[in-house]
Design a protein around this motif. Structure first.
Motif, PDB file in Angstrom:
ATOM      1  N   THR A 613      -8.700  -8.366  10.101  1.00 41.65           N
ATOM      2  CA  THR A 613      -8.731  -8.494   8.641  1.00 41.65           C
ATOM      3  C   THR A 613      -9.395  -9.798   8.224  1.00 41.65           C
ATOM      4  O   THR A 613     -10.085  -9.858   7.196  1.00 41.65           O
ATOM      5  CB  THR A 613      -7.305  -8.415   8.075  1.00 41.65           C
ATOM      6  N   CYS A 632     -12.450  -3.724   7.946  1.00 43.10           N
ATOM      7  CA  CYS A 632     -11.069  -3.435   7.561  1.00 43.10           C
ATOM      8  C   CYS A 632     -10.690  -1.999   7.901  1.00 43.10           C
ATOM      9  O   CYS A 632      -9.539  -1.729   8.271  1.00 43.10           O
ATOM     10  CB  CYS A 632     -10.879  -3.688   6.059  1.00 43.10           C
ATOM     11  N   ARG A 633     -11.626  -1.075   7.769  1.00 40.05           N
ATOM     12  CA  ARG A 633     -11.332   0.308   8.139  1.00 40.05           C
ATOM     13  C   ARG A 633     -10.981   0.420   9.619  1.00 40.05           C
ATOM     14  O   ARG A 633     -10.100   1.188  10.017  1.00 40.05           O
ATOM     15  CB  ARG A 633     -12.537   1.201   7.825  1.00 40.05           C
ATOM     16  N   LEU A 636      -7.362  -0.451  10.145  1.00 43.04           N
ATOM     17  CA  LEU A 636      -6.431   0.613   9.750  1.00 43.04           C
ATOM     18  C   LEU A 636      -6.553   1.847  10.631  1.00 43.04           C
ATOM     19  O   LEU A 636      -5.554   2.495  10.943  1.00 43.04           O
ATOM     20  CB  LEU A 636      -6.686   0.991   8.281  1.00 43.04           C
ATOM     21  N   ASP A 637      -7.753   2.173  11.052  1.00 42.43           N
ATOM     22  CA  ASP A 637      -7.958   3.392  11.830  1.00 42.43           C
ATOM     23  C   ASP A 637      -7.625   3.213  13.304  1.00 42.43           C
ATOM     24  O   ASP A 637      -7.188   4.157  13.963  1.00 42.43           O
ATOM     25  CB  ASP A 637      -9.415   3.861  11.707  1.00 42.43           C
ATOM     26  N   TYR A 642      -0.748   1.015   8.896  1.00 42.77           N
ATOM     27  CA  TYR A 642       0.143   0.558   7.834  1.00 42.77           C
ATOM     28  C   TYR A 642      -0.003  -0.941   7.570  1.00 42.77           C
ATOM     29  O   TYR A 642       0.893  -1.555   6.994  1.00 42.77           O
ATOM     30  CB  TYR A 642       1.594   0.880   8.190  1.00 42.77           C
ATOM     31  N   TYR A 643      -1.115  -1.512   7.965  1.00 47.35           N
ATOM     32  CA  TYR A 643      -1.287  -2.957   7.822  1.00 47.35           C
ATOM     33  C   TYR A 643      -1.688  -3.267   6.376  1.00 47.35           C
ATOM     34  O   TYR A 643      -2.842  -3.099   5.977  1.00 47.35           O
ATOM     35  CB  TYR A 643      -2.330  -3.465   8.809  1.00 47.35           C
ATOM     36  N   ASN A 644      -0.714  -3.738   5.597  1.00 45.55           N
ATOM     37  CA  ASN A 644      -0.903  -3.913   4.159  1.00 45.55           C
ATOM     38  C   ASN A 644      -2.045  -4.856   3.813  1.00 45.55           C
ATOM     39  O   ASN A 644      -2.768  -4.651   2.840  1.00 45.55           O
ATOM     40  CB  ASN A 644       0.385  -4.419   3.509  1.00 45.55           C
ATOM     41  N   GLU A 647      -5.285  -3.070   3.906  1.00 41.84           N
ATOM     42  CA  GLU A 647      -5.396  -2.134   2.784  1.00 41.84           C
ATOM     43  C   GLU A 647      -5.762  -2.860   1.500  1.00 41.84           C
ATOM     44  O   GLU A 647      -6.641  -2.436   0.744  1.00 41.84           O
ATOM     45  CB  GLU A 647      -4.065  -1.401   2.586  1.00 41.84           C
ATOM     46  N   ILE A 650      -9.403  -4.119   1.458  1.00 43.18           N
ATOM     47  CA  ILE A 650     -10.367  -3.060   1.161  1.00 43.18           C
ATOM     48  C   ILE A 650     -10.409  -2.777  -0.329  1.00 43.18           C
ATOM     49  O   ILE A 650     -11.483  -2.590  -0.915  1.00 43.18           O
ATOM     50  CB  ILE A 650     -10.020  -1.782   1.958  1.00 43.18           C
ATOM     51  N   GLU A 651      -9.245  -2.758  -0.978  1.00 36.55           N
ATOM     52  CA  GLU A 651      -9.213  -2.513  -2.418  1.00 36.55           C
ATOM     53  C   GLU A 651     -10.081  -3.517  -3.163  1.00 36.55           C
ATOM     54  O   GLU A 651     -10.824  -3.159  -4.089  1.00 36.55           O
ATOM     55  CB  GLU A 651      -7.781  -2.601  -2.929  1.00 36.55           C
ATOM     56  N   LYS A 670      -8.660   1.599  -9.426  1.00 38.80           N
ATOM     57  CA  LYS A 670      -7.780   0.772  -8.593  1.00 38.80           C
ATOM     58  C   LYS A 670      -6.728   0.039  -9.411  1.00 38.80           C
ATOM     59  O   LYS A 670      -5.720  -0.400  -8.876  1.00 38.80           O
ATOM     60  CB  LYS A 670      -8.599  -0.273  -7.820  1.00 38.80           C
TER      61      LYS A 670
END
Length: 777
Positions: A613, A632-633, A636-637, A642-644, A647, A650-651, A670
């Motif tokens: 991250t 970042c994807r 998570l992938d 579930y790594y806040n 997430e 990325i937002e 968003k």
């Protein structure tokens, strides 16, 4: 001549009188630790001959000045002469000394000579057990390392020699003698599975399959009783083949497959069978993935269940000589019946850290657990090529096993005894022995293990690691407070424990920097005091300089001091991939340097979601939005779905990756979700997204509420005003952010969120107030 017995016992006696009155009682020497140690080294050191006094002085008195060490050496040599006789030592000038030729007969030396002469059975008649058993001398770490290595080498040589004798008798057709010597060889390494397997194969070849199964039962029982562990699948499969051969048609000697060779599909059942119970042994089918930590007295255990996760591909295997390889995982160390479980866990954690220090990259300690077959397939594909296991017995003996997971084969087993050695020296020695063996097995060259900062108080150590666990896995204000309390408890237990001071400083920084529990300026004095104390205790401790660099970067905004400490840490570790240094480089406009370092760190340890991250976030600062989203994807992938933090990042990045009406639509989509999660969005805030989405009135209303809400930082309020078009109010709140020492101001020159400020002259003035220059895009 003196007779010095060192194998299995320590004794010193005369074979013939040397001198009329001096040295009549040679055993008197054995009552004095340092003279005995020096006499032993002079007798056993190889190659035999004269040794330089300065080298001896350094070996036995490393903490003394050269002059004082030489004086102590002379005093100790005087004691040896007075006790054993003048003739026992010979010298050359004033600089070299040795045991006089033919003055001492030693069983360990004779043992080696008989083996070299091709007389293995005669040699084994001399081997009575461990070299200088239970002997220890304080304040001579170099001698202790030498002695441990000699013990290990002689034990290995004895086992090899016993196997040689067994092979000779097997070739002669003397089954009874071959079996006897095989058992003797295996007994010299009682928990070594390779030796146990070799004995089982030998007895099976000799036709004594019943004896083989009986020896297996003894071996299994010793593992369970002493260490609380089970034999490996490979050993169980071998026993099943021996049992099957006993039940089926008779086979010729040699038909038992050697250990490590997988039989054909129809030669053994799919799962190994416990011959005593007729069912898979306990634990072989467990599907667990827990990270165990403990705190206080070691009775508090926090377990975080880890689901099956896909892991990043580490890329091609390294060439020989490259030590940085995602190559091993340290399983949780276990304690045998009545052994100290907290101590076992403590040693395992520290050994993991020491192996990382030697250049290996490992998952966090304890994440990988037994059995190997229950782990995600992607974990194997990620390149884990060695498992490190440890077990602590009731008497404090540590058994370390290295296992090749590709065939579930134990490749090395060693027993270590701490005796009176400090924990730090003990773990250092175990780690270096393990690292060297792992490197040899994998065909790479590990670095030298650096002395870790350890505490002899297991409660302090457990509190420290509990703090680390809390801060890494519970990224909330509550987690930071739990960590701070744990670190403070560790310091209370051991006021010289440097890592605990650093941990507490980080926890305090996080409480203010991320969660705004207090204004950072209110924490600065305490953090500075903690880090100054850590530096005072050990100026050469690299993590202390990393923490000082982070403090200078995030709170004092002393960019030169921050870089100086980061570079000092890099020099001390020999690794320029210093934690947090890339943030300083990027924040001051050195994008390529910073991204190169963090890219290298991420590739070296792809298991770390925070590191992945961080790479995403710095790419965002560099305006490389598509790459940031991809980074970042991957977190998570492929690491943690579930790594806040990933997430949320990325937002933010997805909004800045587009412009014009596209950004408005993205921000609007968003905005509602971000408002609901505003507690995680510390530096930008949902008002920014509302303003981006065209709802200026809603953004201003939210800013007015937030600026009166405890826990909302002025930097976030300033950004809300700026994006809503209220720049005068925004700069007022930026001034408050400077006064509060908001750490997020450190990236003021590179944050994309600063877009509304850049055309205003007050922005340049704000940058200069904190020592930054504008960055040209």
């Amino acid at each position: 001549m003196l007779e010095f017995l060192t194998l299995g016992r320590i004794d010193l006696k005369r074979r013939a009188q040397v001198g009329p009155s001096v040295g009549d009682d040679p055993q008197a020497l054995l009552t004095q630790s340092k003279p005995t140690a020096l006499f032993s080294y002079l007798t056993l050191a190889r190659p035999r001959g004269l040794l330089r006094r300065d080298e001896l002085a350094t070996l036995f008195w490393p903490e003394s000045s050269a002059q004082r060490a030489r004086a102590r050496l002379s005093q100790t040599l005087y004691v040896i002469r007075q006790t054993l006789g003048q003739e026992v030592l010979e010298t050359r000038g004033t600089e070299e000394v040795a045991i006089a030729r033919d003055a001492v007969w030693c069983d360990a030396t004779a043992f080696r000579e008989l083996i070299a002469d091709g007389r293995p059975e005669d040699a084994m008649a001399l081997y009575g057990g461990e070299l200088l058993p239970a002997f220890f001398t304080s304040e001579a770490a170099g001698f202790e390392r030498w002695l441990e290595e000699e013990r290990t080498e002689l034990a290995r040589l004895a086992a090899t020699t016993a196997w040689d004798v067994a092979r000779i008798y097997e070739g002669d057709g003397n089954a009874a003698a071959a079996g006897h010597w095989g058992r003797r060889a295996a007994s010299l390494a009682p928990f070594d599975e390779a030796a146990a397997q070799r004995l089982l194969e030998l007895l099976a070849r000799l036709g004594d399959r019943t004896g083989a199964l009986r020896e297996f039962e003894r071996f299994r029982e010793s593992l369970e009783t002493e260490l609380g562990i089970e034999p490996s699948r490979e050993t169980l499969a071998l026993v099943e083949r021996i049992g099957a051969a006993d039940r089926g048609p008779a086979r010729e000697p040699g038909e038992i497959e050697p250990a490590g060779v997988r039989p054909a599909a129809d030669a053994a059942p799919e799962d190994p069978v416990d011959p005593r119970r007729g069912a898979p042994p306990p634990g072989l089918r467990e599907r667990t993935g827990r990270l165990l930590v403990w705190a206080a007295s070691g009775l508090l255990v926090a377990a975080a269940a880890l689901g099956a996760r896909r892991l990043l591909d580490p890329g091609p295997q390294p060439a020989a000589g490259e030590a940085r390889d995602l190559s091993l995982a340290v399983l949780p160390f276990v304690a045998g019946p009545a052994a100290d479980s907290a101590r076992a866990e403590q040693i395992g954690l520290q050994l993991n850290d020491a192996l990382v220090g030697a250049g290996f990259v490992t998952p966090p300690y304890g994440v990988v657990r037994e059995p190997w077959d229950s782990l995600p397939e992607a974990l194997r594909e990620a390149g884990i090529r060695m498992l490190v296991e440890g077990a602590l017995s009731e008497d404090g003996t540590l058994t370390v096993r290295l296992r090749d997971p590709s065939a579930d084969r134990v490749v090395w087993t060693r027993r270590f005894q701490q005796r009176d050695r400090p924990l730090g020296d003990f773990v250092l020695y175990v780690a270096q022995q393990s690292a060297d063996t792992i490197g040899a097995h994998l065909g790479i060259t590990p670095g030298r293990v650096r002395q870790p900062w350890l505490t002899d108080d297991p409660v302090a150590d457990s509190l420290y690691h509990y703090g680390r666990f809390a801060l890494r896995t519970n990224y909330t204000l509550q987690g930071a407070r739990i960590a701070a309390n744990a670190y403070a408890g560790a310091i209370e237990r051991d006021s010289f424990y440097v890592p605990a001071y650093i941990g507490l400083a980080y926890a305090r920084i996080h409480e203010a920097r991320v969660f705004w529990d207090a204004e950072p300026r209110e924490r600065m004095e305490e953090v500075a005091r903690l880090l100054d104390r850590a530096l005072e205790l050990d100026p050469s401790h690299a993590p202390t300089h990393v923490a000082l660099g982070w403090f200078a970067y995030t709170m004092t905004w002393d960019w030169e001091a921050a870089e100086r400490h980061y570079l000092q840490a890099a020099e001390l570790t020999g690794d320029d991939r210093v934690a947090n240094y890339p943030f300083l480089l990027v924040a001051t406009g050195r994008f390529d340097e910073g991204l190169d370092i963090v890219r290298s760190k991420t590739a070296a340890n792809p298991f770390n979601p925070l590191q992945g991250t961080a790479y995403c976030w710095l790419l965002h600062f560099a305006r490389r939005y598509e790459e940031a989203i991809a980074a970042c994807r991957r977190v998570l992938d492929e690491i943690d779905p579930y790594y806040n933090l990933a997430e949320l990042t990325i937002e933010k990045v997805e909004i800045f990756a587009v412009e014009g009406e596209g950004r408005v639509r993205k921000a609007r989509s968003k905005g509602g979700e971000t408002v609901a999660r505003r507690g995680l969005d510390n530096e930008v805030g949902p008002a920014v997204y509302l303003a981006m989405g065209g709802d200026t009135a809603g953004a201003l209303a939210l800013v007015e509420r937030e600026k009166r809400t405890p826990g909302v930082r002025p930097f976030r309020v300033a950004n809300g005003y700026a994006w809503a078009g209220q720049l005068d109010s925004a700069f007022v709140w930026l001034d408050r952010a400077i006064e509060a020492r908001d750490p997020y101001m450190a990236e003021l020159a590179v944050r994309p969120e600063m877009e509304p400020y850049r055309a205003d002259p007050r922005y340049l003035e704000t940058l200069r107030r904190i020592g930054l220059e504008p960055v040209e895009w």
